[in-house]
Design an enzyme around this catalytic site. Sequence first.
Site, PDB file in Angstrom:
ATOM      1  N   ASN A 118     -12.845 -12.937   5.229  1.00  0.00           N
ATOM      2  CA  ASN A 118     -14.285 -12.624   5.278  1.00  0.00           C
ATOM      3  C   ASN A 118     -14.802 -12.126   3.925  1.00  0.00           C
ATOM      4  OD1 ASN A 118     -13.261 -10.076   5.128  1.00  0.00           O
ATOM      5  ND2 ASN A 118     -14.408  -9.229   6.853  1.00  0.00           N
TER       6      ASN A 118
ATOM      7  N   THR B  92     -13.066  -7.746   0.565  1.00  0.00           N
ATOM      8  CA  THR B  92     -12.488  -7.244  -0.693  1.00  0.00           C
ATOM      9  C   THR B  92     -11.893  -8.383  -1.522  1.00  0.00           C
ATOM     10  OG1 THR B  92     -10.380  -6.758   0.407  1.00  0.00           O
ATOM     11  CG2 THR B  92     -11.949  -4.950   0.212  1.00  0.00           C
ATOM     12  N   GLY B  93     -11.701  -9.540  -0.921  1.00  0.00           N
ATOM     13  CA  GLY B  93     -11.191 -10.699  -1.644  1.00  0.00           C
ATOM     14  C   GLY B  93     -12.346 -11.592  -2.062  1.00  0.00           C
TER      15      GLY B  93
ATOM     16  N   ASP C 205     -14.252 -13.318  10.081  1.00  0.00           N
ATOM     17  CA  ASP C 205     -13.833 -11.917  10.199  1.00  0.00           C
ATOM     18  C   ASP C 205     -12.853 -11.821  11.370  1.00  0.00           C
ATOM     19  OD1 ASP C 205     -13.578  -9.239  10.824  1.00  0.00           O
ATOM     20  OD2 ASP C 205     -15.681  -8.770  10.426  1.00  0.00           O
TER      21      ASP C 205
ATOM     22  N   LEU D 169      -2.662 -10.444   6.674  1.00  0.00           N
ATOM     23  CA  LEU D 169      -2.797  -9.599   5.475  1.00  0.00           C
ATOM     24  C   LEU D 169      -4.181  -8.966   5.400  1.00  0.00           C
ATOM     25  CD1 LEU D 169      -1.489 -12.515   3.384  1.00  0.00           C
ATOM     26  CD2 LEU D 169      -0.458 -10.301   2.985  1.00  0.00           C
TER      27      LEU D 169
ATOM     28  N   TYR E  10      -6.550   4.004   6.720  1.00  0.00           N
ATOM     29  CA  TYR E  10      -5.627   2.928   6.323  1.00  0.00           C
ATOM     30  C   TYR E  10      -4.245   3.155   6.936  1.00  0.00           C
ATOM     31  CZ  TYR E  10      -3.091  -0.205   3.083  1.00  0.00           C
ATOM     32  OH  TYR E  10      -2.302  -1.188   2.532  1.00  0.00           O
TER      33      TYR E  10
ATOM     34  N   LYS F 216      -2.514   0.903   9.977  1.00  0.00           N
ATOM     35  CA  LYS F 216      -1.265   0.147   9.800  1.00  0.00           C
ATOM     36  C   LYS F 216      -0.197   0.639  10.783  1.00  0.00           C
ATOM     37  CE  LYS F 216      -2.306  -2.599   6.281  1.00  0.00           C
ATOM     38  NZ  LYS F 216      -2.299  -4.064   6.360  1.00  0.00           N
TER      39      LYS F 216
ATOM     40  N   ARG G  36      -6.946   0.787  -8.218  1.00  0.00           N
ATOM     41  CA  ARG G  36      -5.486   0.880  -8.163  1.00  0.00           C
ATOM     42  C   ARG G  36      -4.945   1.101  -9.581  1.00  0.00           C
ATOM     43  NH1 ARG G  36      -3.809  -3.315  -3.351  1.00  0.00           N
ATOM     44  NH2 ARG G  36      -5.572  -4.580  -4.023  1.00  0.00           N
TER      45      ARG G  36
HETATM   46  P1  NAD Z   1      -6.823  -7.484  -0.937  1.00  0.00           P
HETATM   47  O1  NAD Z   1      -7.949  -6.583  -0.620  1.00  0.00           O
HETATM   48  O2  NAD Z   1      -6.852  -8.204  -2.241  1.00  0.00           O
HETATM   49  O3  NAD Z   1      -6.621  -8.552   0.210  1.00  0.00           O
HETATM   50  C1  NAD Z   1      -7.005  -8.341   1.549  1.00  0.00           C
HETATM   51  C2  NAD Z   1      -7.815  -9.558   1.987  1.00  0.00           C
HETATM   52  O4  NAD Z   1      -8.174  -9.396   3.363  1.00  0.00           O
HETATM   53  C3  NAD Z   1      -9.133  -9.698   1.214  1.00  0.00           C
HETATM   54  O5  NAD Z   1      -9.283 -11.020   0.761  1.00  0.00           O
HETATM   55  C4  NAD Z   1     -10.197  -9.322   2.237  1.00  0.00           C
HETATM   56  O6  NAD Z   1     -11.437  -9.960   1.990  1.00  0.00           O
HETATM   57  C5  NAD Z   1      -9.529  -9.753   3.518  1.00  0.00           C
HETATM   58  N1  NAD Z   1     -10.037  -9.082   4.720  1.00  0.00           N
HETATM   59  C6  NAD Z   1     -10.194  -7.753   4.922  1.00  0.00           C
HETATM   60  N2  NAD Z   1     -10.683  -7.518   6.155  1.00  0.00           N
HETATM   61  C7  NAD Z   1     -10.824  -8.735   6.750  1.00  0.00           C
HETATM   62  C8  NAD Z   1     -11.257  -9.156   8.025  1.00  0.00           C
HETATM   63  N3  NAD Z   1     -11.688  -8.286   8.940  1.00  0.00           N
HETATM   64  N4  NAD Z   1     -11.253 -10.481   8.312  1.00  0.00           N
HETATM   65  C9  NAD Z   1     -10.839 -11.384   7.387  1.00  0.00           C
HETATM   66  N5  NAD Z   1     -10.412 -11.041   6.157  1.00  0.00           N
HETATM   67  C10 NAD Z   1     -10.408  -9.732   5.843  1.00  0.00           C
HETATM   68  O7  NAD Z   1      -5.503  -6.600  -0.816  1.00  0.00           O
HETATM   69  P2  NAD Z   1      -3.992  -6.985  -1.134  1.00  0.00           P
HETATM   70  O8  NAD Z   1      -3.514  -6.023  -2.135  1.00  0.00           O
HETATM   71  O9  NAD Z   1      -3.825  -8.428  -1.386  1.00  0.00           O
HETATM   72  O10 NAD Z   1      -3.293  -6.601   0.249  1.00  0.00           O
HETATM   73  C11 NAD Z   1      -3.006  -7.582   1.234  1.00  0.00           C
HETATM   74  C12 NAD Z   1      -2.296  -6.918   2.392  1.00  0.00           C
HETATM   75  O11 NAD Z   1      -1.068  -6.344   1.952  1.00  0.00           O
HETATM   76  C13 NAD Z   1      -3.111  -5.803   3.025  1.00  0.00           C
HETATM   77  O12 NAD Z   1      -2.947  -5.858   4.419  1.00  0.00           O
HETATM   78  C14 NAD Z   1      -2.472  -4.555   2.472  1.00  0.00           C
HETATM   79  O13 NAD Z   1      -2.584  -3.489   3.368  1.00  0.00           O
HETATM   80  C15 NAD Z   1      -1.029  -4.980   2.296  1.00  0.00           C
HETATM   81  N6  NAD Z   1      -0.386  -4.191   1.243  1.00  0.00           N
HETATM   82  C16 NAD Z   1      -0.711  -4.374  -0.065  1.00  0.00           C
HETATM   83  C17 NAD Z   1      -0.100  -3.585  -1.043  1.00  0.00           C
HETATM   84  C18 NAD Z   1      -0.411  -3.741  -2.511  1.00  0.00           C
HETATM   85  O14 NAD Z   1       0.131  -2.980  -3.317  1.00  0.00           O
HETATM   86  N7  NAD Z   1      -1.211  -4.688  -2.936  1.00  0.00           N
HETATM   87  C19 NAD Z   1       0.839  -2.606  -0.660  1.00  0.00           C
HETATM   88  C20 NAD Z   1       1.112  -2.433   0.682  1.00  0.00           C
HETATM   89  C21 NAD Z   1       0.515  -3.245   1.633  1.00  0.00           C
END
Ligand code: NAD
Length: 318
Positions: free
Chosen positions: A37, A40-41, A61, A79, A151, A155, A192
């Site tokens: 959606n 954040t991406g 979403d 994710l 958060y 999780k 971050r």
């Molecule tokens: P990110 O924010 O870049 O990616 C998350 C993606 O999910 C985004 O593209 C966002 O638009 C999408 N999103 C959020 N809510 C949504 C929804 N309701 N419907 C559809 N899409 C949705 O973050 P990331 O760093 O790539 O993290 C990805 C996953 O890995 C997350 O679940 C995060 O909790 C987990 N994670 C990441 C890290 C890290 O260091 N990057 C560490 C631990 C866990």
Amino acid sequence: MRRHFERALVIGGAGFIGSHLCERLLQRDTQVVCVDNFVTGSPDNVAHLAGVPGFRLVEHDITHPFADGHGAYDLVVHLASPASPRHYARLPIETLDAGAFGTRHALELAESHGARFLLASTSEVYGDPAEHPQKETYWGQVNPIGPRSVYDEAKRYAEALTAAWCRSRDGDVAIARIFNTYGPRMQADDGRMIPTFIRQALAGEPLTIQGDGEQTRSVCYVDDTVRGLLALADSAMPGPVNIGNPQERRVSEIAGQIRDLVGSTSPVEYVPAAVDDPRRRCPDISLARGSLNWYPEIGLREGLLRTIASIRREPVVL
Ligand code: NAD
């Protein structure tokens, strides 16, 4: 052993880790439907995949059920969640919903397709850990009502739901506990640590260290994390399995290394620590090493050089 997945649904696939995962799956000849959606991406993260056969991007979403009449999946990866403290502070209810309703909808979808389900959980389930390094058997120390709780508890709930799905409905599920991951396509302004230090060093601004800088982090390059996620997907393990780099570093040391690699003379500025910021964070990866034969291969210097080059939009010089 590598499984062949015909078609994967990557929810949150237009994010940082998701976009790299989509790439790797396509390289393995798995068709990919990327659902996001864009909270954040961004579609920009997967724009280079637009013409690749077998790739499709769908805006949706996942806190609402997803119905795709286009075919079957044999892998569903969830994710979707805001992941940086800055984002989940801005989107507290959306973050809780992504962990609760999002996980429920992703699990139902996997079940209806007979697909393997992989949950992207986090080291944040350990909170500010009293045990060190963190093994999967440690239950964590989390403040359930603090600013980070939206958060952490989302999780933890997502893990509980996934584990219950496995026990009560015989679901083919896996939980990955991902530790701090960095690399190209992280947003430079999402708060971050690594992209913030790189952005500040490149701009000649002070590198802002929260707290005294003695707190530790263990950071894993995104290619290693994605390899770990796929190794877990390929296995029959339900997890949870820690996926992270066990090399523990002080935050001040990481800041100094980034400043040196960028060739910057930025000073360091100490600012107040974030609420409930963990003092130490380091995975015990013996389970992933022993059962998945997975361990990180990319050292901090190389990973940082790759990340700096991507932010500078220049080729990597290692
Ligand atoms: P990110 O924010 O870049 O990616 C998350 C993606 O999910 C985004 O593209 C966002 O638009 C999408 N999103 C959020 N809510 C949504 C929804 N309701 N419907 C559809 N899409 C949705 O973050 P990331 O760093 O790539 O993290 C990805 C996953 O890995 C997350 O679940 C995060 O909790 C987990 N994670 C990441 C890290 C890290 O260091 N990057 C560490 C631990 C866990």
